[in-house]
Design an enzyme around this catalytic site. Structure first.
Site, short mmCIF file in Angstrom:
data_model
loop_
_atom_site.label_atom_id
_atom_site.label_comp_id
_atom_site.label_asym_id
_atom_site.label_seq_id
_atom_site.Cartn_x
_atom_site.Cartn_y
_atom_site.Cartn_z
CB CYS A 376 4.24 -21.80 29.53
SG CYS A 376 3.12 -20.77 30.51
CG HIS A 498 1.02 -25.00 27.90
ND1 HIS A 498 1.98 -25.61 28.68
CD2 HIS A 498 0.67 -23.86 28.56
CE1 HIS A 498 2.20 -24.88 29.76
NE2 HIS A 498 1.42 -23.82 29.73
CD GLU A 500 2.77 -28.55 26.29
OE1 GLU A 500 2.76 -28.08 27.46
OE2 GLU A 500 3.34 -27.98 25.35
#
Length: 529
Positions: A376, A498, A500
Site C-alpha cells: 500500500c 493488502h 496479507e
C-alpha cells in the site's frame, strides 16, 4: 443454528478472540460449518477511523468492511470470508434503532434499551449467522465474542441480549464460555480469586457460564481447577486451562489436550466425529531454516501490523523457514540495521511522519539487491523513490504529503470526499496480471482479487516515464496500477492492495511466499561469500 457466546473477565486483552477462533477450529476439524461474530461495545460505527496505535490493526473484509482485528483471526483460523455484518458495534445498533424511530417503525412507543436495543442486537446476531454461507454451505455453529470485560457499562446491553437469547433458545442451542485471567502472586502461586469475582459479576447479570477458560502463564494445577469449579458452579471438566502457547495456531491443539472439544460438543448436543488433523500437522511442522525481515514501522505497536506478521508466518511455515521480524523505527534506524537483515518490508500507513526513512530503506534495498516487499503506502513510496533516484524528479512525492511532483495523486472519486469513515477505496477488486512477470509466476493466474484500503494512486501522467525507465507495472485494475516489480532485481515487488488480509496458515499469500523465499535465497548467497 447453535451459538457459542464468549465473554471476558478480570482484564482485557486476554485472548478471547483467539479462544473463540480456536473453538471454531476444533469444530471445523470435525466437519462442522462455523461462522463468527465480533461485538465491539464502542460507539464508532466501525474501526475505520480509529487510531491503530490505540486499537491495533484495521482489518479489511472482502466487502470493504473496516473491522476489528479479531475478525482477521476468525478468517485465518476458520478459512472463511466474513462480511461487515459480522462486526456489530454499539454505533451500528443505535444508528439502526434511531433510524427506525425516525421512520415511525415503533408506532409511538417510547424507545428504550429494553426491548428496542436488545431486540436489535438479537436480530443482528441471528440474521448474520443464518445468512452466512461458505462454499455453498450454511453455518451450523456461530461464535459470538462480546468485546470488553464483564462489568464495563458499554457492554451491558449486549450481555442482556445474550441473557435473553439463552432463555429463548433450547438448552443445547446456546453455550456461554467465560475467559478469565488466573494471575500469579509474588510467590509464584496462581490465584483464582479474580476469576471467582468475575463469574460473580457475570451471574449478577443473569448469566451462568457453561465453561471457564483460564488464561495463565502455565498449566493450571488440578487443585486450582477444583477451587474454580466449586466456587463458580461449573463442572470440573469444564474448567479449561489455557496456558501461554508458543504459537497462536497451536491453541486449538492445546485446548484439545485439556478436553475442551468434548465439553463443547456435549454442551451443544453435537455428534463426536473424527478429527481432521491436517491443521495440527501444518502448524507444528519443524523449521529447517531462519530469516530476518526488517519491517520499517512508524506506529511502534506490533498489533498495527498483525496481519503482516501472520502472513510472514504462514509463508515461513510453507517454506519450513522461521521468520524473525526486526522492528525498525522509520525515524531512527541506521544503514547498518538494513545491512544485517535478509529482506526489507515497508507496510501501509498514513501521514508524513517516517516517510523519508521509508524512502531511504527502499533505495537501500533496490541498490543493494536486498529483497523488498512494499504494501500500500510501501508501493506508493517505491514509486516515489524510483521517480527521485532513477528519473531524477528530486521533489517527487505523494499528493498526500504536500507540494512537489505528484507521482502519487489522489483518486479522482476521492477529491470531493468530506467524511473520512468508510470512504476510501475499500475491499476486493479484480486485478489483471501481465504475462511473463514475477506477479504471474507468484499467483499462477492472469486474474486475481485482492483487498484494498487507500485514497491515492500512481498518477497516470507519470506511468509512461516510470515504465520507460524500467519499472514494470505487472498488475492493473483498469487504468489503476496495482503491482510493481523491477526486472533484474532478486525480488523488488510491491502491491497497492493488502495481500496479507487473504493469507491463511494453509494458503499463504503469494507475494509473502515469494518474499520469504527470496529472503532465504539472499541469506544463502550471503553465507556462501
Amino acid at each position: 443454528m447453535k451459538y457459542i457466546f464468549v465473554t471476558g473477565g478480570v482484564m482485557s486483552g486476554l485472548g478471547k478472540g483467539i479462544t473463540a477462533a480456536s473453538m471454531g477450529r476444533i469444530l471445523k476439524n470435525r466437519g462442522y460449518q462455523v461462522t463468527a461474530i465480533k461485538i465491539d461495545p464502542y460507539l464508532n460505527i466501525d474501526a475505520g477511523t480509529m487510531n491503530p496505535a490505540q486499537h491495533g490493526e484495521v482489518f479489511v473484509l472482502n466487502d470493504g468492511g473496516e473491522v476489528d482485528l479479531d475478525l482477521g483471526n476468525y478468517e485465518r483460523f476458520l478459512d472463511i470470508e466474513l462480511t461487515r455484518s459480522h462486526n456489530i458495534t454499539t454505533g451500528k445498533i443505535y444508528r439502526s434503532v434511531i433510524e427506525k424511530e425516525r421512520r415511525g417503525d415503533f408506532l409511538g412507543s417510547t424507545v428504550q434499551i429494553i426491548p428496542h436495543i436488545t431486540d436489535e442486537i438479537k436480530s443482528c446476531i441471528t440474521r448474520t449467522a443464518e445468512a452466512f454461507e461458505n462454499n455453498g454451505h450454511k453455518a451450523e455453529v456461530c461464535l459470538v465474542e462480546v468485546g470488553g470485560t464483564v462489568g464495563d457499562i458499554e457492554s451491558m446491553p449486549f450481555l442482556e441480549a445474550v441473557r435473553q437469547m439463552r432463555g429463548e433458545f433450547p438448552q443445547h442451542d446456546t453455550s456461554l464460555v467465560h475467559v478469565t485471567l488466573v494471575p500469579a502472586d509474588t510467590m509464584g502461586d496462581l490465584k483464582t480469586k479474580p476469576t471467582q469475582h468475575s463469574v460473580k459479576a457475570l451471574r449478577e447479570l443473569g448469566l451462568r457460564p457453561d465453561m471457564i477458560v483460564c488464561r495463565s502463564d502455565r498449566v493450571l494445577p488440578v487443585h486450582s481447577r477444583k477451587k474454580i469449579s466449586e466456587f463458580c458452579d461449573v463442572p470440573l471438566n469444564a474448567v479449561i486451562s489455557a496456558a501461554d502457547a508458543p504459537d497462536i495456531y497451536q491453541v486449538p491443539m492445546e485446548l484439545e489436550k485439556e478436553g475442551a472439544a468434548n465439553v463443547i460438543l456435549d454442551l451443544l448436543g453435537l455428534e463426536k466425529r473424527g478429527v481432521d488433523t491436517e491443521w495440527y500437522r501444518t502448524v507444528t511442522a519443524e523449521y529447517t531454516s531462519r530469516v530476518t525481515i526488517g519491517l520499517i514501522t512508524k506506529y511502534g505497536v506490533e498489533d498495527v501490523y498483525l496481519s503482516i506478521k501472520e502472513a510472514l508466518k504462514h509463508a515461513g511455515r510453507a517454506l519450513s523457514t522461521e521468520v524473525q521480524i526486526r522492528w525498525l523505527d522509520a525515524e531512527t534506524y541506521s544503514a547498518e540495521d538494513l545491512s544485517e537483515v535478509d529482506g526489507v518490508l515497508i507496510p501501509g500507513g498514513f501521514g508524513m511522519r517516517g516517510i523519508p526513512g521509508k524512502i531511504r530503506a527502499i533505495q537501500y534495498a533496490r541498490e543493494h539487491q536486498i529483497p523488498f516487499l512494499g504494501i500500500c503506502l510501501g508501493f506508493q513510496m517505491a514509486v516515489v523513490e524510483y521517480a527521485r533516484d532513477v528519473l531524477g524528479y528530486q521533489d517527487a512525492i505523494s499528493e498526500e504529503f504536500g507540494p512537489g511532483t505528484h507521482v502519487i495523486a489522489i483518486l479522482p472519486e476521492q477529491e470531493e470526499v468530506i467524511n473520512l469513515g468508510g470512504t476510501m477505496r475499500l475491499g476486493g477488486y479484480p486485478i489483471e496480471v501481465a504475462p511473463e512477470t514475477m506477479a504471474l509466476d507468484l499467483y499462477g493466474s492472469g486474474e486475481i482479487t485482492e483487498r484494498h484500503r487507500h485514497r491515492y494512486e500512481v498518477n497516470p501522467d507519470y506511468i509512461g516515464a516510470l515504465e520507460t525507465a524500467g519499472l514494470v507495472f505487472s498488475g492493473k485494475n483498469g487504468n489503476r496500477m496495482e503491482i510493481l516489480e523491477l526486472p533484474g532485481h532478486p525480488f523488488f515487488f510491491a502491491t497497492q492492495f493488502h495481500p496479507e488480509f487473504r493469507s491463511r496458515p494453509t494458503r499463504p499469500s503469494p507475494p509473502y511466499l515469494g518474499f520469504v523465499n527470496a529472503c532465504r535465497e539472499n541469506k544463502n548467497r550471503r553465507n556462501q561469500r
